[in-house]
Motif scaffolding. Structure first.
Motif, PDB file in Angstrom:
ATOM      1  N   MET A   6       0.801  -1.213   0.000  1.00 15.72           N
ATOM      2  CA  MET A   6       0.000   0.000   0.000  1.00 15.72           C
ATOM      3  C   MET A   6       0.835   1.265   0.000  1.00 15.72           C
ATOM      4  N   THR A   7       0.130   2.377  -0.108  1.00 17.61           N
ATOM      5  CA  THR A   7       0.755   3.689  -0.247  1.00 17.61           C
ATOM      6  C   THR A   7       1.742   3.978   0.866  1.00 17.61           C
ATOM      7  N   LEU A   8       1.406   3.660   2.123  1.00 19.96           N
ATOM      8  CA  LEU A   8       2.271   4.047   3.216  1.00 19.96           C
ATOM      9  C   LEU A   8       3.656   3.438   3.081  1.00 19.96           C
ATOM     10  N   GLY A 158     -13.269  -4.438  -2.595  1.00 19.01           N
ATOM     11  CA  GLY A 158     -12.104  -3.614  -2.897  1.00 19.01           C
ATOM     12  C   GLY A 158     -11.338  -3.245  -1.649  1.00 19.01           C
ATOM     13  N   PHE A 159     -10.018  -3.411  -1.702  1.00 21.11           N
ATOM     14  CA  PHE A 159      -9.148  -3.069  -0.588  1.00 21.11           C
ATOM     15  C   PHE A 159      -8.324  -1.836  -0.919  1.00 21.11           C
ATOM     16  N   SER A 160      -8.290  -0.853  -0.023  1.00 25.77           N
ATOM     17  CA  SER A 160      -7.416   0.306  -0.167  1.00 25.77           C
ATOM     18  C   SER A 160      -7.619   0.956  -1.533  1.00 25.77           C
ATOM     19  N   GLU A 161      -6.585   1.049  -2.359  1.00 31.60           N
ATOM     20  CA  GLU A 161      -6.730   1.643  -3.693  1.00 31.60           C
ATOM     21  C   GLU A 161      -7.842   0.970  -4.490  1.00 31.60           C
ATOM     22  N   GLY A 162      -7.974  -0.344  -4.323  1.00 30.75           N
ATOM     23  CA  GLY A 162      -9.047  -1.075  -4.995  1.00 30.75           C
ATOM     24  C   GLY A 162     -10.416  -0.632  -4.550  1.00 30.75           C
ATOM     25  N   GLY A 163     -10.477  -0.010  -3.359  1.00 25.34           N
ATOM     26  CA  GLY A 163     -11.730   0.530  -2.865  1.00 25.34           C
ATOM     27  C   GLY A 163     -12.178   1.773  -3.597  1.00 25.34           C
ATOM     28  N   HIS A 164     -11.290   2.385  -4.374  1.00 25.80           N
ATOM     29  CA  HIS A 164     -11.682   3.490  -5.242  1.00 25.80           C
ATOM     30  C   HIS A 164     -12.029   2.996  -6.640  1.00 25.80           C
ATOM     31  N   VAL A 165     -11.415   1.887  -7.054  1.00 28.50           N
ATOM     32  CA  VAL A 165     -11.715   1.287  -8.350  1.00 28.50           C
ATOM     33  C   VAL A 165     -13.098   0.644  -8.341  1.00 28.50           C
ATOM     34  N   ALA A 166     -13.381  -0.135  -7.303  1.00 28.94           N
ATOM     35  CA  ALA A 166     -14.601  -0.950  -7.252  1.00 28.94           C
ATOM     36  C   ALA A 166     -15.898  -0.153  -7.351  1.00 28.94           C
ATOM     37  N   PRO A 167     -16.047   0.993  -6.657  1.00 22.36           N
ATOM     38  CA  PRO A 167     -17.312   1.726  -6.807  1.00 22.36           C
ATOM     39  C   PRO A 167     -17.550   2.249  -8.215  1.00 22.36           C
ATOM     40  N   ILE A 168     -16.489   2.608  -8.934  1.00 24.40           N
ATOM     41  CA  ILE A 168     -16.642   3.079 -10.313  1.00 24.40           C
ATOM     42  C   ILE A 168     -17.181   1.955 -11.180  1.00 24.40           C
ATOM     43  N   VAL A 169     -16.629   0.753 -10.988  1.00 25.79           N
ATOM     44  CA  VAL A 169     -17.080  -0.416 -11.754  1.00 25.79           C
ATOM     45  C   VAL A 169     -18.499  -0.784 -11.354  1.00 25.79           C
ATOM     46  N   GLY A 185     -12.585   5.795   2.137  1.00 25.59           N
ATOM     47  CA  GLY A 185     -13.737   6.586   2.550  1.00 25.59           C
ATOM     48  C   GLY A 185     -14.270   7.394   1.391  1.00 25.59           C
ATOM     49  N   GLY A 186     -14.734   8.605   1.685  1.00 22.95           N
ATOM     50  CA  GLY A 186     -15.380   9.408   0.651  1.00 22.95           C
ATOM     51  C   GLY A 186     -14.614  10.642   0.236  1.00 22.95           C
ATOM     52  N   MET A 187     -13.394  10.826   0.747  1.00 21.28           N
ATOM     53  CA  MET A 187     -12.606  12.008   0.399  1.00 21.28           C
ATOM     54  C   MET A 187     -11.752  11.789  -0.846  1.00 21.28           C
ATOM     55  N   ARG A 188     -11.448  12.897  -1.523  1.00 16.86           N
ATOM     56  CA  ARG A 188     -10.366  12.854  -2.494  1.00 16.86           C
ATOM     57  C   ARG A 188      -9.086  12.566  -1.717  1.00 16.86           C
ATOM     58  N   GLN A 189      -8.180  11.814  -2.329  1.00 15.18           N
ATOM     59  CA  GLN A 189      -6.959  11.436  -1.623  1.00 15.18           C
ATOM     60  C   GLN A 189      -6.123  12.657  -1.240  1.00 15.18           C
ATOM     61  N   ALA A 190      -6.097  13.657  -2.116  1.00 17.44           N
ATOM     62  CA  ALA A 190      -5.350  14.871  -1.803  1.00 17.44           C
ATOM     63  C   ALA A 190      -5.890  15.522  -0.530  1.00 17.44           C
ATOM     64  N   ASP A 191      -7.216  15.561  -0.398  1.00 18.42           N
ATOM     65  CA  ASP A 191      -7.819  16.153   0.798  1.00 18.42           C
ATOM     66  C   ASP A 191      -7.476  15.336   2.037  1.00 18.42           C
ATOM     67  N   GLY A 192      -7.432  14.030   1.888  1.00 17.59           N
ATOM     68  CA  GLY A 192      -7.079  13.168   3.011  1.00 17.59           C
ATOM     69  C   GLY A 192      -5.657  13.414   3.491  1.00 17.59           C
ATOM     70  N   ASP A 266      -6.172   4.439  10.962  1.00 13.16           N
ATOM     71  CA  ASP A 266      -5.698   4.250   9.588  1.00 13.16           C
ATOM     72  C   ASP A 266      -4.623   5.283   9.271  1.00 13.16           C
ATOM     73  N   GLU A 267      -3.487   4.812   8.789  1.00 14.33           N
ATOM     74  CA  GLU A 267      -2.356   5.680   8.516  1.00 14.33           C
ATOM     75  C   GLU A 267      -2.196   6.033   7.047  1.00 14.33           C
ATOM     76  N   SER A 268      -3.088   5.519   6.189  1.00 16.76           N
ATOM     77  CA  SER A 268      -3.037   5.831   4.761  1.00 16.76           C
ATOM     78  C   SER A 268      -4.264   6.599   4.281  1.00 16.76           C
ATOM     79  N   GLU A 269      -5.387   6.390   4.929  1.00 18.97           N
ATOM     80  CA  GLU A 269      -6.638   7.086   4.611  1.00 18.97           C
ATOM     81  C   GLU A 269      -7.223   7.557   5.943  1.00 18.97           C
ATOM     82  N   PRO A 270      -7.366   8.852   6.160  1.00 14.94           N
ATOM     83  CA  PRO A 270      -7.830   9.309   7.473  1.00 14.94           C
ATOM     84  C   PRO A 270      -9.239   8.825   7.781  1.00 14.94           C
ATOM     85  N   ILE A 271      -9.464   8.520   9.047  1.00 15.69           N
ATOM     86  CA  ILE A 271     -10.779   8.039   9.460  1.00 15.69           C
ATOM     87  C   ILE A 271     -11.852   9.076   9.159  1.00 15.69           C
TER      88      ILE A 271
END
Length: 328
Positions: A6-8, A158-169, A185-192, A266-271
């Motif tokens: 993952m990203t971290l 979907g896990f982590s990054e896959g959690g952003h792919v899966a809703p689009i599909v 979650g529901g934030m843009r990653q930059a905002d997180g 969570d250290e990669s996506e803020p709660i």
């Protein structure tokens, strides 16, 4: 256990400097009347050879036996580590019968560890949100067993990054009847990232900062196709596809049950991102949504020796049946 590579992991490193062409099967368990088997196969996606894994129980088939869980397709997290071979870990406590598929990312080698500096140039060229969405969509149509599924009979996990792919599909696939996500979650990653910076979380706040992050985001937006410039261990071409993606419009399109699990620490996506998504669905009570927040747990849903990821995935079996005791 992390959601793949993952990203971290990359952040810390950066802070420190045609179908069924082959198959292999491994018997993982030997219950009285069934065996849990992991297979690896080849498939052509987008005109390129790719690999996928299938984890299933012999005997009664998932999605067909009375009370069985649907066929599941897993979308993994970031990085070039091989994920499919680790499917048994995640589904360790999932009851039989089970039938799970995972499409490995392009240019991820066998047993690839995903350690910093090991991802190939070919992988980096293909590593973006749009390509992952395209490949996942095509996999659902190219694989004979998945292509033949009736509407609303497939579950996307979907896990982590896959959690952003899966809703689009899921938002435009008639096959998908359930969506389960972990570590998003529901934030843009930059905002997180900016939330982390404001909270003083390393490395977003130190050695980076809100001002430095905003400057970096502007540079990425100005040179979105660069493979030579990097940020937190990924090329700009990767970040330009992920950082500014807004997931909420895709969640708004969904008309299937959704469950999201996050760790409080969570250290990669803020709660806060997960709580924002929870608040979003609270304003849409017509949609079936459940949010699970594991106290003190990490991005991989782990707290100390407690691996909540096993409980979450095992709980999906009851959740698919709309059992109120799911995830208890």
């Amino acid at each position: 256990m992390k959601w793949g590579n993952m990203t971290l992991k990359f952040i810390r490193a950066a802070a420190r400097n045609s179908f069924l062409a082959f198959a292999t099967a491994v018997v993982l368990t030997s219950p009285a009347h069934a065996e849990r088997v992991l297979e690896e196969h080849a498939i052509s996606i987008g005109g390129e050879p790719m690999r996928y894994f299938r984890l299933y129980d012999t005997g009664a088939k998932a999605g067909k036996a009375k009370g069985a869980s649907p066929v599941i397709v897993v979308v993994s997290g970031s990085g070039c580590a091989e994920f499919g071979s680790r499917l048994p870990y995640f589904f360790e406590k999932f009851p039989a019968p089970l039938d799970v598929y995972h499409l490995e990312k392009p240019h991820v080698g066998k047993a690839a560890t995903g350690q910093p500096g090991t991802c190939s140039r070919e992988y980096e060229r293909a590593d973006n949100l749009q390509r992952r969405v395209r490949d996942t969509r095509e996999f659902l149509e190219a694989h004979p067993a998945l292509a033949g599924l009736a509407p609303r009979t497939l579950a996307l996990v979907g896990f982590s990054e896959g959690g952003h792919v899966a809703p689009i599909v899921a938002a435009d696939s008639p096959k998908v009847g359930w969506l389960a996500l972990g570590g998003i979650g529901g934030m843009r990653q930059a905002d997180g990232f900016l939330v982390f910076a404001d909270r003083g979380v390393a490395p977003y706040a130190n050695p980076s900062s809100r001002a430095l992050l905003e400057k970096q985001f502007a540079e990425i937006a100005a040179d979105p196709g660069s493979l030579d410039k990097s940020f937190f261990g990924h090329p700009y071409a990767y970040w330009s596809s992920h950082l500014f993606h807004d997931p909420l419009p895709y969640f708004a399109k969904l008309d299937v049950p959704v469950v999201v699990a996050m760790g409080e620490k969570d250290e990669s996506e803020p709660i806060e991102s997960g709580r924002l998504l929870k608040a979003f669905f609270a304003r849409h009570p017509d949609k079936r949504f459940k949010f699970i927040e594991y106290e003190g747990a990490s991005h991989g849903l782990q707290r100390g020796d407690k691996r909540h990821v096993h409980d979450f995935i095992a709980g999906l079996a009851k959740w698919f049946r709309n059992d109120p005791a799911a995830f208890d």
